[in-house]
Scaffold this motif. Structure first.
Motif, PDB file in Angstrom:
ATOM      1  N   GLN A 187      44.219  60.291  37.716  1.00 42.46           N
ATOM      2  CA  GLN A 187      45.326  61.238  37.729  1.00 42.46           C
ATOM      3  C   GLN A 187      45.920  61.273  39.135  1.00 42.46           C
ATOM      4  O   GLN A 187      45.181  61.179  40.114  1.00 42.46           O
ATOM      5  N   LEU A 216      47.614  67.671  33.727  1.00 41.56           N
ATOM      6  CA  LEU A 216      47.299  66.291  34.098  1.00 41.56           C
ATOM      7  C   LEU A 216      45.922  65.878  33.588  1.00 41.56           C
ATOM      8  O   LEU A 216      45.735  64.766  33.092  1.00 41.56           O
ATOM      9  N   ARG A 217      44.961  66.788  33.684  1.00 44.60           N
ATOM     10  CA  ARG A 217      43.601  66.501  33.206  1.00 44.60           C
ATOM     11  C   ARG A 217      43.599  66.287  31.691  1.00 44.60           C
ATOM     12  O   ARG A 217      43.001  65.341  31.181  1.00 44.60           O
ATOM     13  N   THR A 245      47.921  66.365  42.848  1.00 46.34           N
ATOM     14  CA  THR A 245      48.858  67.436  42.510  1.00 46.34           C
ATOM     15  C   THR A 245      49.810  67.638  43.683  1.00 46.34           C
ATOM     16  O   THR A 245      49.358  67.865  44.800  1.00 46.34           O
ATOM     17  N   HIS A 276      40.925  56.024  34.198  1.00 44.74           N
ATOM     18  CA  HIS A 276      42.274  56.563  34.413  1.00 44.74           C
ATOM     19  C   HIS A 276      42.208  57.498  35.610  1.00 44.74           C
ATOM     20  O   HIS A 276      41.336  58.368  35.680  1.00 44.74           O
ATOM     21  N   ASP A 303      46.490  53.455  32.047  1.00 49.32           N
ATOM     22  CA  ASP A 303      47.454  54.539  32.255  1.00 49.32           C
ATOM     23  C   ASP A 303      48.343  54.585  31.024  1.00 49.32           C
ATOM     24  O   ASP A 303      48.015  53.986  30.003  1.00 49.32           O
ATOM     25  N   SER A 339      37.611  59.649  33.970  1.00 49.86           N
ATOM     26  CA  SER A 339      38.886  60.222  34.379  1.00 49.86           C
ATOM     27  C   SER A 339      38.697  60.749  35.791  1.00 49.86           C
ATOM     28  O   SER A 339      37.812  61.571  36.028  1.00 49.86           O
ATOM     29  N   LYS A 382      40.701  61.539  39.891  1.00 50.88           N
ATOM     30  CA  LYS A 382      41.890  62.104  40.513  1.00 50.88           C
ATOM     31  C   LYS A 382      42.016  61.566  41.922  1.00 50.88           C
ATOM     32  O   LYS A 382      41.020  61.376  42.605  1.00 50.88           O
ATOM     33  N   GLU A 395      46.153  65.356  29.772  1.00 51.24           N
ATOM     34  CA  GLU A 395      46.832  64.085  29.486  1.00 51.24           C
ATOM     35  C   GLU A 395      45.920  62.898  29.767  1.00 51.24           C
ATOM     36  O   GLU A 395      45.887  61.929  29.012  1.00 51.24           O
ATOM     37  N   SER A 396      45.163  62.971  30.850  1.00 54.67           N
ATOM     38  CA  SER A 396      44.233  61.898  31.200  1.00 54.67           C
ATOM     39  C   SER A 396      43.153  61.747  30.130  1.00 54.67           C
ATOM     40  O   SER A 396      42.832  60.636  29.702  1.00 54.67           O
ATOM     41  N   GLU A 407      47.453  70.995  37.216  1.00 58.54           N
ATOM     42  CA  GLU A 407      46.214  70.212  37.229  1.00 58.54           C
ATOM     43  C   GLU A 407      45.584  70.143  35.840  1.00 58.54           C
ATOM     44  O   GLU A 407      45.097  69.100  35.422  1.00 58.54           O
TER      45      GLU A 407
END
Length: 165
Positions: A57, A81-82, A60, A55, A28, A109, A111, A84-85, A78
């Protein structure tokens, strides 16, 4: 609007067939996570090992009034976040390649709830060990927020879980 909370994307896959050991490292954006990856590279990884970098996420958050359409807002969040991941995973892969060109890497990655998703991925990938950083939460804060490392230590029974401080 339906979303698949268990979807995961494979961002890097060197093919792990024939590797001696497969080590899952949860990553992370924390200092402790970076320390866990560094520790793994310096102390665990041997020739012919494979690393699976994961990682997860967060889900949401839904916080709108029932009469307000927030579909575009949720999709934007979303996507953020995706992205950034994916950036975080790419940085972890670069660190692995810099430290050891020979190690095979698979980067995922996902969620959802990090605790359950890491357990699912560890089982599906038949890993030999799980490594995670510890943020060092107090008992009160860990009780409120939930400690992923504590959860994994107590719920993964098939393989060792190493918590790096």
């Amino acid at each position: 609007m339906q979303r698949d909370t268990h979807a995961q994307q494979v961002l890097t896959d060197d093919g792990l067939t024939g590797c001696s050991r497969t080590i899952l490292v949860a990553v992370d954006d924390s200092t402790q996570s970076r320390s866990a990856l560094t520790w793994t590279l310096q102390n665990m990884v041997r020739a012919n090992d494979a690393l699976i970098l994961v990682h997860i996420q967060p889900k949401t958050p839904l916080f709108a009034k029932p009469d307000v359409d927030v579909t575009d807002l949720i999709l934007t969040l979303e996507e953020k976040l995706r992205t950034e991941s994916h950036v975080l995973i790419a940085e972890a892969v670069r660190e692995v390649r810099k430290a050891n060109q020979a190690v095979k890497v698979k980067a995922l990655s996902g969620k959802g709830d990090a605790r359950s998703r890491i357990i699912e991925i560890a089982a599906a990938e038949n890993v030999d060990c799980v490594v995670i950083g510890s943020r060092g939460f107090s008992k009160l804060k860990a009780g409120i927020l939930g400690s992923v490392s504590s959860y994994l230590v107590n719920h993964i029974t098939e393989v060792p879980v190493i918590v790096v401080k």
